[in-house]
Design an enzyme around this catalytic site. Sequence first.
Site, PDB file in Angstrom:
ATOM      1  N   THR A  33      61.507  47.800  28.231  1.00 21.40           N
ATOM      2  CA  THR A  33      61.743  48.170  26.827  1.00 21.40           C
ATOM      3  C   THR A  33      62.875  47.367  26.184  1.00 21.40           C
ATOM      4  O   THR A  33      63.044  47.394  24.971  1.00 21.40           O
ATOM      5  CB  THR A  33      62.138  49.657  26.724  1.00 21.40           C
ATOM      6  OG1 THR A  33      63.378  49.821  27.427  1.00 21.40           O
ATOM      7  CG2 THR A  33      61.096  50.564  27.315  1.00 21.40           C
ATOM      8  N   ASP A  67      81.198  38.112  34.213  1.00 18.33           N
ATOM      9  CA  ASP A  67      81.072  36.848  34.962  1.00 18.33           C
ATOM     10  C   ASP A  67      82.422  36.172  35.094  1.00 18.33           C
ATOM     11  O   ASP A  67      82.777  35.670  36.149  1.00 18.33           O
ATOM     12  CB  ASP A  67      80.105  35.903  34.244  1.00 18.33           C
ATOM     13  CG  ASP A  67      78.653  36.264  34.512  1.00 18.33           C
ATOM     14  OD1 ASP A  67      78.412  37.192  35.311  1.00 18.33           O
ATOM     15  OD2 ASP A  67      77.773  35.640  33.908  1.00 18.33           O
ATOM     16  N   ASP A  82      80.838  35.856  28.805  1.00 16.62           N
ATOM     17  CA  ASP A  82      80.468  37.055  29.558  1.00 16.62           C
ATOM     18  C   ASP A  82      81.688  37.529  30.349  1.00 16.62           C
ATOM     19  O   ASP A  82      82.123  36.865  31.304  1.00 16.62           O
ATOM     20  CB  ASP A  82      79.297  36.747  30.503  1.00 16.62           C
ATOM     21  CG  ASP A  82      78.791  38.011  31.171  1.00 16.62           C
ATOM     22  OD1 ASP A  82      79.587  38.685  31.867  1.00 16.62           O
ATOM     23  OD2 ASP A  82      77.613  38.349  30.997  1.00 16.62           O
ATOM     24  N   ARG A 112      69.960  47.109  31.178  1.00 20.26           N
ATOM     25  CA  ARG A 112      68.833  46.896  30.269  1.00 20.26           C
ATOM     26  C   ARG A 112      67.530  47.159  30.999  1.00 20.26           C
ATOM     27  O   ARG A 112      67.306  46.616  32.091  1.00 20.26           O
ATOM     28  CB  ARG A 112      68.874  45.429  29.821  1.00 20.26           C
ATOM     29  CG  ARG A 112      68.572  45.211  28.372  1.00 20.26           C
ATOM     30  CD  ARG A 112      68.954  43.780  28.072  1.00 20.26           C
ATOM     31  NE  ARG A 112      67.791  42.915  28.271  1.00 20.26           N
ATOM     32  CZ  ARG A 112      67.143  42.359  27.278  1.00 20.26           C
ATOM     33  NH1 ARG A 112      67.539  42.556  26.030  1.00 20.26           N
ATOM     34  NH2 ARG A 112      66.109  41.574  27.497  1.00 20.26           N
TER      35      ARG A 112
HETATM   36  N1  URA Z   1      79.377  41.327  26.857  1.00 15.02           N
HETATM   37  C1  URA Z   1      80.149  40.271  27.191  1.00 15.02           C
HETATM   38  O1  URA Z   1      80.572  40.128  28.317  1.00 15.02           O
HETATM   39  N2  URA Z   1      80.434  39.366  26.221  1.00 15.02           N
HETATM   40  C2  URA Z   1      79.994  39.474  24.960  1.00 15.02           C
HETATM   41  O2  URA Z   1      80.307  38.632  24.129  1.00 15.02           O
HETATM   42  C3  URA Z   1      79.188  40.597  24.642  1.00 15.02           C
HETATM   43  C4  URA Z   1      78.900  41.508  25.613  1.00 15.02           C
END
Ligand code: URA
Length: 218
Positions: A116, A213, A210, A112
């Site tokens: 922007t 993670d 995530d 990202r």
């Molecule tokens: N990326 C992730 O790791 N989890 C999500 O729910 C969306 C994007």
Amino acid sequence: MAEAKEVDKNVILLPQTNQLIGLYSIIRDQRTKRSDFVFYADRIIRLLVEEGLNQLPVEEAIIKCHGGHEYKGAKFLGKICGVSIVRAGESMEMGLRDCCRSVRIGKILIQRDEETALPKLFYEKLPDDIRDRYIFLLDPMLATGGSAMMAVEVLLSRGVKSEQIFFLNLLAAPEGIKAFHSKYPDVKIITGGIDERLDEDKYIVPGLGDFGDRYYCI
Ligand code: URA
């Protein structure tokens, strides 16, 4: 054996067997510890890669067996290449290597842009002959589809045709599928699960949190 279903044009969903739902129940559970998350996510990744291989075109090959008996078999048409979207997509490389010995793997880093808030291409490393290969694009979560669309753009700029690309992911949001296919309708999406929606932070609901993670850190 249960077969994957084309639930929408170019959207292929793994068969929702009790086994698969059991695997997802483990990785979706917020109490699952990292080692179990990795083990069971890897099992799903393997199923996705196997389904990707099922989707590749083959030609008939007549095999001479013992005693000269013939077997009407099949031979893959063309070579493949994995392309992982760094970092979470790298988790899917081993599953691909387990099925395809010495497969070429390219990488694309999209992050990202802080100014922007849009996805920005930071790095790409792809085999020179990528235009002659079928591509397994690897990213475990299809949320908004922003990174995947940018990755496809990079591949097309290298001469790859959209029909050559198979996008493998563990979970997809309907919003992401729609956005992605409105731009690239000919890319086949192969997914293990289609969830309800995205939340306000663009996480998939119910999802699993995530992915990067949970696979690499927590
Ligand atoms: N990326 C992730 O790791 N989890 C999500 O729910 C969306 C994007």
